[in-house]
Write an enzyme that holds these catalytic residues in place. Structure first.
Site, short mmCIF file in Angstrom:
data_model
loop_
_atom_site.label_atom_id
_atom_site.label_comp_id
_atom_site.label_asym_id
_atom_site.label_seq_id
_atom_site.Cartn_x
_atom_site.Cartn_y
_atom_site.Cartn_z
N HIS A 203 0.83 -1.21 0.00
CA HIS A 203 0.00 0.00 0.00
C HIS A 203 0.86 1.25 0.00
O HIS A 203 1.99 1.27 0.52
CB HIS A 203 -1.01 0.00 1.14
CG HIS A 203 -0.47 -0.04 2.53
ND1 HIS A 203 0.01 1.08 3.16
CD2 HIS A 203 -0.35 -1.06 3.43
CE1 HIS A 203 0.40 0.75 4.39
NE2 HIS A 203 0.19 -0.53 4.58
N ASP B 74 -0.25 4.34 1.15
CA ASP B 74 -0.62 5.33 2.15
C ASP B 74 0.07 5.09 3.48
O ASP B 74 0.61 4.01 3.75
CB ASP B 74 -2.13 5.36 2.35
CG ASP B 74 -2.70 4.07 2.93
OD1 ASP B 74 -2.26 2.99 2.50
OD2 ASP B 74 -3.58 4.13 3.81
N ASP C 165 5.99 0.65 7.86
CA ASP C 165 4.63 0.29 7.42
C ASP C 165 4.16 1.26 6.35
O ASP C 165 3.53 2.26 6.65
CB ASP C 165 3.71 0.32 8.64
CG ASP C 165 2.32 -0.18 8.33
OD1 ASP C 165 2.13 -0.80 7.27
OD2 ASP C 165 1.42 0.05 9.16
N GLU D 257 -5.05 1.75 2.70
CA GLU D 257 -5.08 0.53 3.52
C GLU D 257 -5.25 0.85 4.99
O GLU D 257 -5.78 0.04 5.74
CB GLU D 257 -3.79 -0.28 3.30
CG GLU D 257 -3.79 -1.65 3.94
CD GLU D 257 -3.29 -1.68 5.40
OE1 GLU D 257 -3.46 -2.72 6.05
OE2 GLU D 257 -2.73 -0.65 5.86
#
Length: 357
Positions: free
Chosen positions: A73, A75, A99, A129
């Protein structure tokens, strides 16, 4: 802006991680990073590239007998005085380093530099996400173009600190309600205090013994916790209503119906309303690409304690694993960081797995 994802940067997963981190992309603000990724992928001759919203998909079509997915992802959670990135020795700090822009960098690096992988590969760079499922890029693609997701195996490049985390837990949120009768606080015996009634709910939670279960050799530990409590009318009124929000993380041998039944058993005698639920995913270690991937990693997998988008693939009958360089314990922290050595080791692992013999 000028695209920072230059050929030199794309060739090095460490430089690429930092370049991605330095494009701000808090959830629902992924356009700039998606534009950069799309521009790069549309210039790669061995890929077919599509875009849906701020989700970019690219795929090889080499006629291989099996297809795998690498998904990351774009974002991040909101910034917390941790943007742009900084370097301190072997550590790269910044929002999204763990992350999961270090994992997403793997997919982009391989998409550009590996023209003939041993499997056909679909690469996803998706939006939103970190927030509600209705915004999630994979969810939106599944609704609009489900054929894009078709594969024999998927790897979600979530932070796992360089080991394989197989499957994922299911998650459920529910509201447990206690009721009473309003009265003046000076004459409280004329009423029934709903907040005091919540004490029994909290006692049950405190006494709760989390179940542990082993599935395909991977251990999963469940958890049931109060995460929010609300109640009260005014400073001089005995409250007649109190809500305790609970979060249940359950092993993937239970489906949402079984999870809800368990909560109703735990909170028997109280009103309970489920507000959100997502099924988990079993490890899926028997697929041939999964076995070869585990061999490339060279370490035993563990169960994923948390929910990830592997569950979306599992719901489609596609086995999926989590693998990435970041430390999941640092996700969303102000001092979020990733080890440079972990980025390089993980990139080498994926290359060993995907590169032709």
């Amino acid at each position: 802006m000028e695209n920072p994802l230059t050929p030199e940067v794309l060739a090095d997963p460490v430089q690429l991680t930092r370049a991605l981190v330095d494009i701000e992309s808090v959830s629902l603000n992924e356009k700039a990073i998606a534009d950069c990724v799309e521009e790069v992928l549309r210039g790669v001759p061995h890929l077919t590239t599509h875009r849906h919203g701020n989700t970019v998909m690219a795929r090889t079509d080499l006629g291989r007998s099996q297809r795998v997915v690498l998904a990351g992802h774009l974002d991040t959670v909101p910034l917390n005085n941790n943007f742009p990135s900084t370097m301190r020795g072997d550590l790269m700090y910044g929002c999204g380093t763990s992350d999961m822009k270090s994992g997403t960098a793997y997919a982009l690096h391989l998409a550009v530099t590996l023209p003939e992988p041993r499997y056909d590969v679909t690469y996803f760079f998706y939006e939103a996400e970190e927030i509600e499922s209705r915004y999630n890029g994979l969810n939106l693609v599944a609704q609009a173009f489900p054929e894009w997701l078709e594969a024999d195996f998927a790897v979600l490049l979530e932070p796992t600190y360089g080991i394989v985390e197989a499957g994922c837990q299911g998650t459920m949120r529910a509201i447990v309600t206690t009721t009473g009768e309003r009265a003046h606080a000076a004459r409280s015996w004329h009423g029934v205090n709903a907040i005091h009634g919540a004490g029994e709910v909290l006692r049950r939670l405190q006494a709760y013994e989390a179940r542990r279960v082993t599935i395909e050799g991977c251990d999963f530990r469940e958890g049931l916790n109060a995460v929010r409590i609300t109640g009260g009318v005014a400073g001089n009124v005995i409250p007649d209503h109190c809500e305790i929000e609970v979060n249940y993380r359950y092993a993937p041998d239970r489906d949402p119906a079984a999870a809800e039944a368990h909560l109703r058993e735990v909170f028997a005698g109280f009103d309970l309303a489920v507000t959100d639920a997502a099924a988990g995913a079993t490890p899926g270690l028997e697929a041939a690409p999964a076995k070869e991937f585990l061999a490339a990693v060279g370490a035993a997998p563990i169960g994923k304690l948390g929910w990830t988008d592997v569950a979306r693939f599992a719901a489609m009958g596609i086995p999926a694993l989590n693998f990435g360089p970041g430390d999941p314990n640092l996700a969303h922290h102000k001092d979020e960081h990733v080890e440079i050595s972990k980025i390089r080791d993980g990139a080498a692992t994926l290359h060993r797995w995907l590169a032709p013999a």
